[in-house]
Design a protein around this motif. Structure first.
Motif, short mmCIF file in Angstrom:
data_model
loop_
_atom_site.label_atom_id
_atom_site.label_comp_id
_atom_site.label_asym_id
_atom_site.label_seq_id
_atom_site.Cartn_x
_atom_site.Cartn_y
_atom_site.Cartn_z
N LEU A 24 -0.15 -4.68 -6.69
CA LEU A 24 -1.07 -3.47 -7.22
C LEU A 24 -1.80 -2.91 -5.96
CD1 LEU A 24 -2.51 -5.02 -10.37
CD2 LEU A 24 -0.87 -2.97 -10.06
N ALA A 25 -2.14 -3.63 -5.10
CA ALA A 25 -2.67 -3.27 -3.68
C ALA A 25 -1.75 -2.50 -2.89
CB ALA A 25 -3.41 -4.41 -3.00
N ASN A 26 -0.38 -2.74 -2.79
CA ASN A 26 0.52 -1.98 -2.22
C ASN A 26 0.46 -0.44 -2.71
OD1 ASN A 26 2.41 -1.25 -0.47
ND2 ASN A 26 4.11 -2.31 -1.72
N LYS A 27 0.57 -0.40 -4.04
CA LYS A 27 0.52 0.92 -4.80
C LYS A 27 -0.74 1.59 -4.43
CE LYS A 27 3.64 -0.72 -8.66
NZ LYS A 27 3.62 -0.95 -10.03
N ARG A 28 -2.05 1.02 -4.47
CA ARG A 28 -2.95 1.86 -4.12
C ARG A 28 -3.19 2.25 -2.82
NH1 ARG A 28 -5.53 -2.56 -6.79
NH2 ARG A 28 -5.83 -3.69 -4.74
N TRP A 33 -2.41 7.17 1.01
CA TRP A 33 -1.70 7.61 1.93
C TRP A 33 -1.23 9.00 1.45
CZ3 TRP A 33 -1.04 7.01 7.13
CH2 TRP A 33 -1.44 5.82 7.55
N CYS A 34 -0.92 9.16 0.41
CA CYS A 34 -0.28 10.46 -0.24
C CYS A 34 -1.64 11.31 -0.37
CB CYS A 34 0.14 10.19 -1.71
SG CYS A 34 1.85 9.25 -1.85
N ARG A 35 -2.72 10.91 -0.67
CA ARG A 35 -3.93 11.58 -0.83
C ARG A 35 -4.14 12.15 0.64
NH1 ARG A 35 -5.89 7.77 -4.30
NH2 ARG A 35 -7.13 6.95 -2.68
N THR A 36 -4.13 11.24 1.30
CA THR A 36 -4.50 11.67 3.12
C THR A 36 -3.44 12.86 3.38
OG1 THR A 36 -5.28 9.63 3.41
CG2 THR A 36 -4.57 10.79 5.11
N GLY A 37 -2.13 12.49 3.10
CA GLY A 37 -1.19 13.63 3.55
C GLY A 37 -1.39 14.98 2.85
N LEU A 38 -1.86 14.99 1.58
CA LEU A 38 -2.26 16.34 0.89
C LEU A 38 -3.44 17.02 1.52
CD1 LEU A 38 -1.12 15.28 -2.74
CD2 LEU A 38 -0.15 16.89 -0.97
N ALA A 39 -4.37 16.04 1.88
CA ALA A 39 -5.55 16.55 2.53
C ALA A 39 -5.11 17.12 3.90
CB ALA A 39 -6.28 15.49 2.66
N VAL A 40 -4.39 16.51 4.68
CA VAL A 40 -3.92 16.95 6.04
C VAL A 40 -3.07 18.31 6.03
CG1 VAL A 40 -2.30 16.45 7.89
CG2 VAL A 40 -4.04 14.72 7.22
N MET A 41 -2.41 18.53 4.77
CA MET A 41 -1.63 19.75 4.63
C MET A 41 -2.62 20.77 4.12
SD MET A 41 1.88 18.40 2.72
CE MET A 41 1.93 19.94 1.90
N GLY A 42 -3.61 20.36 3.52
CA GLY A 42 -4.60 21.51 3.23
C GLY A 42 -5.37 21.90 4.20
N ALA A 82 4.41 6.71 3.82
CA ALA A 82 3.68 6.03 2.74
C ALA A 82 4.91 5.47 1.93
CB ALA A 82 2.74 6.85 2.02
N ALA A 83 5.92 6.26 1.52
CA ALA A 83 6.88 6.02 0.74
C ALA A 83 7.81 4.73 1.40
CB ALA A 83 7.90 6.97 0.20
N TRP A 84 7.92 5.04 2.57
CA TRP A 84 8.85 3.88 3.39
C TRP A 84 8.23 2.54 3.54
CZ3 TRP A 84 7.25 1.65 7.95
CH2 TRP A 84 8.27 0.75 8.56
#
Length: 121
Positions: A24-28, A33-42, A82-84
């Motif tokens: 569960l910690a790995n999923k969180r 990381w996904c949120r961070t990537g979307l924020a950087v793209m924003g 993050a996926a890797w």
């Protein structure tokens, strides 16, 4: 003998709970990381809109353009990393083999990229 059997069963149960917590910690972490990537793209979209919308010229425009493109490329790289990382750690801890866990995030990433690049062109 029965007491030793109970302790062994209790230890197995604790190990299973620890594995579940780690999974569960790995999923969180993956979602963070996904949120961070979307924020950087924003931020990249914001910089590009600032450059194009306010008609900034000269060196400032070039700087905003470079930072915007770097941000637009760093966001997907962050999500790919993050996926890797999720897959590597999931295999290491023997986590659930739900290979479809990160598919929704990848679909969102693809659609956001499509909107961004269509909107900027």
């Amino acid at each position: 003998m029965e007491r030793a059997q109970e302790q062994l069963e209790l230890a197995r149960e604790r190990n299973e709970f620890a594995r579940i917590r780690t999974d569960l910690a790995n999923k969180r972490t993956f979602l963070a990381w996904c949120r961070t990537g979307l924020a950087v793209m924003g931020v990249g979209v914001l910089l590009e809109k600032l450059r194009l919308g306010f008609g900034v010229a000269g060196e400032a425009a070039a700087g905003l353009g470079v930072m915007g493109v770097v941000s637009l490329l760093a966001g997907p790289a962050c999500i790919g990393f993050a996926a890797w990382r999720y897959r590597v750690l999931n295999r290491r801890v023997g986590g659930s083999e739900d290979g479809l866990f990160f598919v929704p995030e990848m679909v969102v990433l693809a659609s956001v990229l499509a909107f961004v690049f269509l909107g900027l062109s």
